[in-house]
Design a protein around this motif. Sequence first.
Motif, mmCIF file in Angstrom:
data_model
loop_
_atom_site.group_PDB
_atom_site.id
_atom_site.type_symbol
_atom_site.label_atom_id
_atom_site.label_comp_id
_atom_site.label_asym_id
_atom_site.label_seq_id
_atom_site.Cartn_x
_atom_site.Cartn_y
_atom_site.Cartn_z
ATOM 1 N N ILE A 1 -9.465 -1.037 7.070
ATOM 2 C CA ILE A 1 -8.316 -1.948 7.145
ATOM 3 C C ILE A 1 -8.141 -2.438 8.582
ATOM 4 O O ILE A 1 -8.622 -1.803 9.519
ATOM 5 N N ASP B 1 -2.894 -4.652 8.643
ATOM 6 C CA ASP B 1 -2.690 -4.024 7.336
ATOM 7 C C ASP B 1 -1.821 -2.775 7.481
ATOM 8 O O ASP B 1 -1.540 -2.327 8.586
ATOM 9 N N VAL C 1 -2.910 -6.169 3.547
ATOM 10 C CA VAL C 1 -3.302 -5.254 2.479
ATOM 11 C C VAL C 1 -2.662 -3.896 2.763
ATOM 12 O O VAL C 1 -2.552 -3.481 3.919
ATOM 13 N N MET D 1 -3.047 0.153 2.119
ATOM 14 C CA MET D 1 -3.995 1.199 1.684
ATOM 15 C C MET D 1 -3.202 2.477 1.448
ATOM 16 O O MET D 1 -2.610 3.030 2.374
ATOM 17 N N VAL E 1 -10.901 -3.744 -0.131
ATOM 18 C CA VAL E 1 -9.932 -4.419 0.744
ATOM 19 C C VAL E 1 -10.113 -5.939 0.636
ATOM 20 O O VAL E 1 -9.135 -6.687 0.524
#
Length: 350
Positions: free
Chosen positions: A74, A78, A148, A150, A231
């Motif tokens: 990432i 992110d 994104v 995670m 991702v």
Amino acid sequence: MEWLPSSSPVRLLEQPDPNYRLPAPERLLAAYRAMVIGRRFDAQATTLTKQGRLAVYPSSRGQEACQVGAALSIGAEDWLFPTYRDSVSLVTRGIDPVEVLTLLRGDWHCGYDVPATRTAPQCTPLATQTLHAVGLAHGEARKGNTTVAMALLGDGATSEGDFHEALNFAAVFRAPVVFFVQNNGYAISVPLAKQSVAPSLAHKGIGYGVRSEQVDGNDAAAVLSVLDSAVAHARAGNGPFLVEAHTYRMEPHTNADDAARYRPPEEVEHWQQRDPIGRLERHLRADGHLDDLGAQRIAAEAEEFAVAVRTRMQAEPTVDPEDLFRHVYAEPTPQLTEQLAQLRSEQEAL
Ligand SMILES: Cc1ncc(C[n+]2csc(CCOP(=O)(O)OP(=O)(O)O)c2C)c(N)n1
């Protein structure tokens, strides 16, 4: 079937895979360095529990390919949603290691600046972080950002209701979340076979319409490659992605647990042979990207890192137990007021 994970976990270090590419040597070397530093940090943290400097430490020894892979797949923009076991991921992300250990030292806060590091506090209630990750990812997508989230979780956490709600919500709203399950075989003393009869934990994504994959969690190249594509999938607006990594927790659940009571030594020995650092090192050496001098330099850097952590952790922090009461409610409840008075009288009696 587009949604089905591979029939066996994706591997790359010792064999090619038609669907995944081996990451570039520089990326693998960076992962190796982070894994060596991470393992040394992990050993240092375990030692700090023996010295009474840390209240508890859940080791991730043996899971370094997952820990490092999650942080490296990432970007700084992110968000990471870690659990109590993911300290090495945080260190790899560049968070100050002493800040990472603050909570485990027994302070009331997580130690690091959550918005600045874009890393949520390490979550102890199982799977609740998966819902936080979905909420954040959905919000970011609605703002038009390509962030994104995670979310890291263990095999045991996939038995929690929150995990299933998170998968469903993420799928329905196409939230850009990667659920990264580190299947290390056990939820404390409960082996996976007593928790799930699904063909794999990756298969749990399918029913919700979440694209899923399984990977050899001790193969750093495969972990990086599969997470990179997960991702990219989420960032491109294709919705969530679930990755299950098959790995093993080499140490007990925490320093307070005795793993010899529930797992056979042959099993530990079997996984020792598949150590993620050794496997990546053999690959890098065979391809001429690492030699003795390079390996020694990285080991020396890891030692320096650990010494700095140890030295800094020897300084006693100044803590005010009344802080515990200060940040709970805007107006304290009668119970808290009573407890605060009790604390004060106990402290005066000291
Ligand atoms: C909601 C909730 N229930 C129970 C617990 C107690 N508990 C702490 S760790 C753990 C096992 C978790 O196993 P897993 O998700 O596989 O993660 P691992 O520790 O192996 O990384 C349990 C049951 C908890 N923390 N939260």
